[in-house]
Design an enzyme around this catalytic site. Sequence first.
Site, PDB file in Angstrom:
ATOM      1  N   ASP A 224      26.886  35.434  87.074  1.00 13.75           N
ATOM      2  CA  ASP A 224      26.643  34.155  87.231  1.00 13.75           C
ATOM      3  C   ASP A 224      28.122  33.410  86.935  1.00 13.75           C
ATOM      4  O   ASP A 224      28.772  33.791  86.184  1.00 13.75           O
ATOM      5  CB  ASP A 224      25.753  33.700  86.227  1.00 13.75           C
ATOM      6  CG  ASP A 224      25.458  32.252  86.345  1.00 13.75           C
ATOM      7  OD1 ASP A 224      26.367  31.364  86.203  1.00 13.75           O
ATOM      8  OD2 ASP A 224      24.279  31.678  86.671  1.00 13.75           O
ATOM      9  N   ASN A 232      31.687  21.700  89.823  1.00 11.87           N
ATOM     10  CA  ASN A 232      31.192  20.863  90.778  1.00 11.87           C
ATOM     11  C   ASN A 232      31.421  19.231  90.173  1.00 11.87           C
ATOM     12  O   ASN A 232      31.806  18.474  91.289  1.00 11.87           O
ATOM     13  CB  ASN A 232      29.566  21.060  91.228  1.00 11.87           C
ATOM     14  CG  ASN A 232      29.253  21.992  91.979  1.00 11.87           C
ATOM     15  OD1 ASN A 232      30.132  22.393  93.222  1.00 11.87           O
ATOM     16  ND2 ASN A 232      27.804  22.305  92.022  1.00 11.87           N
ATOM     17  N   HIS A 237      31.559  19.276  95.411  1.00 15.50           N
ATOM     18  CA  HIS A 237      30.660  20.406  95.899  1.00 15.50           C
ATOM     19  C   HIS A 237      31.553  21.193  96.827  1.00 15.50           C
ATOM     20  O   HIS A 237      31.175  22.436  96.982  1.00 15.50           O
ATOM     21  CB  HIS A 237      29.328  19.703  96.626  1.00 15.50           C
ATOM     22  CG  HIS A 237      28.166  19.327  95.804  1.00 15.50           C
ATOM     23  ND1 HIS A 237      27.741  20.194  95.003  1.00 15.50           N
ATOM     24  CD2 HIS A 237      27.803  17.960  95.649  1.00 15.50           C
ATOM     25  CE1 HIS A 237      26.612  19.242  94.354  1.00 15.50           C
ATOM     26  NE2 HIS A 237      26.951  18.211  94.815  1.00 15.50           N
ATOM     27  N   ASP A 241      32.028  25.108  96.508  1.00 17.27           N
ATOM     28  CA  ASP A 241      31.637  26.018  97.735  1.00 17.27           C
ATOM     29  C   ASP A 241      33.001  26.948  97.792  1.00 17.27           C
ATOM     30  O   ASP A 241      32.627  28.270  97.960  1.00 17.27           O
ATOM     31  CB  ASP A 241      31.430  25.240  98.824  1.00 17.27           C
ATOM     32  CG  ASP A 241      30.262  24.520  98.748  1.00 17.27           C
ATOM     33  OD1 ASP A 241      29.295  24.925  97.968  1.00 17.27           O
ATOM     34  OD2 ASP A 241      29.903  23.711  99.951  1.00 17.27           O
ATOM     35  N   GLU A 267      24.762  29.744  91.998  1.00 17.18           N
ATOM     36  CA  GLU A 267      25.906  30.411  91.690  1.00 17.18           C
ATOM     37  C   GLU A 267      25.695  31.852  91.212  1.00 17.18           C
ATOM     38  O   GLU A 267      26.596  32.588  90.510  1.00 17.18           O
ATOM     39  CB  GLU A 267      26.475  29.778  90.358  1.00 17.18           C
ATOM     40  CG  GLU A 267      25.886  29.569  89.222  1.00 17.18           C
ATOM     41  CD  GLU A 267      25.020  28.314  89.208  1.00 17.18           C
ATOM     42  OE1 GLU A 267      24.487  27.959  87.989  1.00 17.18           O
ATOM     43  OE2 GLU A 267      24.489  27.878  90.352  1.00 17.18           O
TER      44      GLU A 267
END
Length: 345
Positions: A224, A232, A237, A241, A267
């Site tokens: 994770d 974020n 975002h 990404d 994630e």
Amino acid sequence: MGTDHLIAHFERRFLYATSILALLLSLLMAVMLAQLRAITRSAQAHERIRQSQQSTQAVLNSVSLAIAILSSQGVIVSVNAAWRRLAQEYGSKDADGFVGQNYLAICYSAQDETMERVDSLAEGLSAVLAGKRLAFEHIYSLPGSEGERWYRMKVLTMSDNSGRVVVSHELITALKRAEAALRTAAYTDHLTGLNNRRVLSEAAERHLANAHRHQLPLSVMMLDCDHFKQINDTFGHAGGDEVLRSLAQVMRDTSRTGDILARFGGEEFVAVLPHTTSEGAAALAERLRQAGEHALTPHEGSHITFTVSIGVASLQPGMSFGELLKHADDALYRAKANGRNRVAT
């Protein structure tokens, strides 16, 4: 005797001979006219045939498919413009597109690496020529200037009972690329390019069954991205990404051939490690963790850093994939609870 009486006999014979001659001339003229009409009709028929052939050839030339008509012996008797272009594109110096040559002989003159394809093609074409099949279809690829090009070849018998067949080659590269794109969309995660959960489950079940059957080691890593919500919130975002894509690349760089890498959701990522003990999996996880810690993700002229927490679990007798994932998830929870950026088993 008077003169009239003397010449009357000759007048009758002259008139009789003249009548016969006129009749013969009339018959000869009638025959000549009939022959002239027959010649005219034949010339007109030939002209109609020529115009029909020209019209047919014009239609064939307007078709994008490469088309050739073969005799019952497999000799090329006619081709269209697309066929000639295709032949020249792949190195033929024959401007007529091999008209008058045996098509199978041309196919067998191909390179050695295509012989398996040529054998299949020859078998299908021969079956159609021999009347054993009405049609044959074959899909193949050839190298092109812009990459691999795909074609669909079709062989059909003509309906005029002449024994001739029609061979066509249709360019289907766009279709094959669309099919590949659909497969990619169905089996990979669109953001990272890793496998999706569907592929992960299918592959893991196969490896799990093999490990149970042969008593082989198998481990799983669940990882994770730490503080991903903060990433974020800070970088948007788009930045998030980029971090996920960067993490996926770190997984590729540190994995081995045969490992199954997948984005599990959000994630979270999973790696199935066949033939790997718990010690080997922990060592691999630590290498991945360190690589992630030193990775720099470019974003808007700067770099984003991130860390990962990893949970490792190994297969036990009778354990299902769902249970194995649960053990890895529990280990991941412990890694996060103990401060993140660490490996737990």
